[in-house]
Write a protein that holds these residues in place. Structure first.
Motif, PDB file in Angstrom:
ATOM      1  N   GLU A 152       4.165   4.297  -1.259  1.00  0.00           N
ATOM      2  CA  GLU A 152       3.159   5.170  -1.855  1.00  0.00           C
ATOM      3  C   GLU A 152       3.167   5.119  -3.375  1.00  0.00           C
ATOM      4  OE1 GLU A 152       3.901   9.031  -0.257  1.00  0.00           O
ATOM      5  OE2 GLU A 152       3.243   8.469   1.750  1.00  0.00           O
ATOM      6  N   MET A 153       3.037   3.937  -3.922  1.00  0.00           N
ATOM      7  CA  MET A 153       2.968   3.800  -5.379  1.00  0.00           C
ATOM      8  C   MET A 153       1.514   3.728  -5.815  1.00  0.00           C
ATOM      9  SD  MET A 153       5.690   4.008  -7.170  1.00  0.00           S
ATOM     10  CE  MET A 153       5.229   3.194  -8.681  1.00  0.00           C
ATOM     11  N   GLU A 154       0.784   4.816  -5.583  1.00  0.00           N
ATOM     12  CA  GLU A 154      -0.637   4.807  -5.969  1.00  0.00           C
ATOM     13  C   GLU A 154      -0.783   4.667  -7.476  1.00  0.00           C
ATOM     14  OE1 GLU A 154       0.759   7.425  -4.525  1.00  0.00           O
ATOM     15  OE2 GLU A 154       0.062   7.405  -2.459  1.00  0.00           O
ATOM     16  N   ALA A 155       0.298   5.002  -8.193  1.00  0.00           N
ATOM     17  CA  ALA A 155       0.222   4.948  -9.658  1.00  0.00           C
ATOM     18  C   ALA A 155       0.061   3.521 -10.170  1.00  0.00           C
ATOM     19  CB  ALA A 155       1.490   5.562 -10.244  1.00  0.00           C
ATOM     20  N   CYS A 156       0.385   2.532  -9.325  1.00  0.00           N
ATOM     21  CA  CYS A 156       0.263   1.137  -9.767  1.00  0.00           C
ATOM     22  C   CYS A 156      -1.196   0.711  -9.802  1.00  0.00           C
ATOM     23  CB  CYS A 156       0.964   0.202  -8.774  1.00  0.00           C
ATOM     24  SG  CYS A 156       2.715   0.352  -8.824  1.00  0.00           S
TER      25      CYS A 156
END
Ligand SMILES: [Zn+2]
Length: 239
Positions: A152-156
């Motif tokens: 869940e690395m939506e920040a990427c």
């Protein structure tokens, strides 16, 4: 012909015909302006005033040999910030080196091997669906895709097929750096990429090895990340 005196005629003058044959015209003209001396030939080191080899001038020459002036490097290599950040990452050195190789496109994946040896297949040996490109390995192959979802690395920056890995890494790290705990997030991404790559290799090279469930990879990534945050490593950079 190995010695300067081999260019002399019997009367110890330059053999003009030979000098002109061996050297380009302008070099030959310069040589012919020099009066041949009397003494024996000797070897001279040209890179200091004493004309004798010393370690300092030897080091300087070898350094210049291996470090091209930065403006001669390809544009992506001139982005000093990216490389400085990479070598300052608090990851184990094997991960930093892995990323360095990936960013330079120096990983022996099928697509690169295929470019050099066209009779080898370019297809991903795991899914057999697409070419095994750098980005396929890390983002698009089934297990990689599912592992990214688990982390869940939506920040990427979302990965698209039209970007290169270098561009993706450069945009993602600059985006994450602006966020709270940015360096910790960059660290997490680096560890995640390494674990995806490691799992791929295990499946490719260990006969009969099955895929590690994405949730298991994600757990290992988070554990490794926590361990580094608790016991920070020294950066790999060596000045
Ligand atoms: Zn695949």
């Amino acid at each position: 012909m190995t010695l300067v005196k081999d260019l002399f005629s019997e009367n110890k003058e330059w053999n003009q015909r030979l000098v002109s044959e061996v050297f380009p015209t302008e070099v030959a003209q310069q040589i012919l302006t020099i009066s041949p001396g009397e003494g024996p030939d000797k070897v001279q080191w040209l890179f200091n005033n004493s004309k004798c080899y010393d370690v300092a001038s030897g080091y300087r020459i070898s350094y210049l040999f291996f470090h091209e002036p930065i403006d001669l490097c390809p544009a992506y290599m001139q982005q000093r910030g990216i490389w400085a950040q990479l070598w300052n990452l608090l990851t184990p050195q094997k991960i930093t080196i892995f990323l360095w190789k990936y960013l330079h496109g120096r990983i022996p994946i099928m697509q690169l091997i295929h470019q050099r040896f066209p009779n080898t297949p370019a297809t991903c040996p795991l899914c057999q669906e697409e070419s095994e490109t750098i980005t396929h390995c890390l983002f698009l192959c089934q297990n990689a895709k599912l592992t990214w979802r688990k982390i869940e690395m939506e920040a990427c920056v979302p990965f698209s097929n039209s970007t290169t890995f270098f561009d993706w890494w450069s945009s993602t790290t600059s985006l994450l750096d602006k966020q709270p705990n940015g360096s910790s997030k960059v660290l997490l991404v680096a560890i995640l990429l390494w674990h995806i790559w490691k799992d791929r290799n295990r499946r490719v090279f260990e006969q009969g090895a099955g895929a590690t469930p994405p949730e298991e990879i994600a757990t290992s990534v988070i554990r490794a990340h926590q361990e580094i945050l608790v016991r920070p490593l020294r950066p790999s950079r060596i000045d």
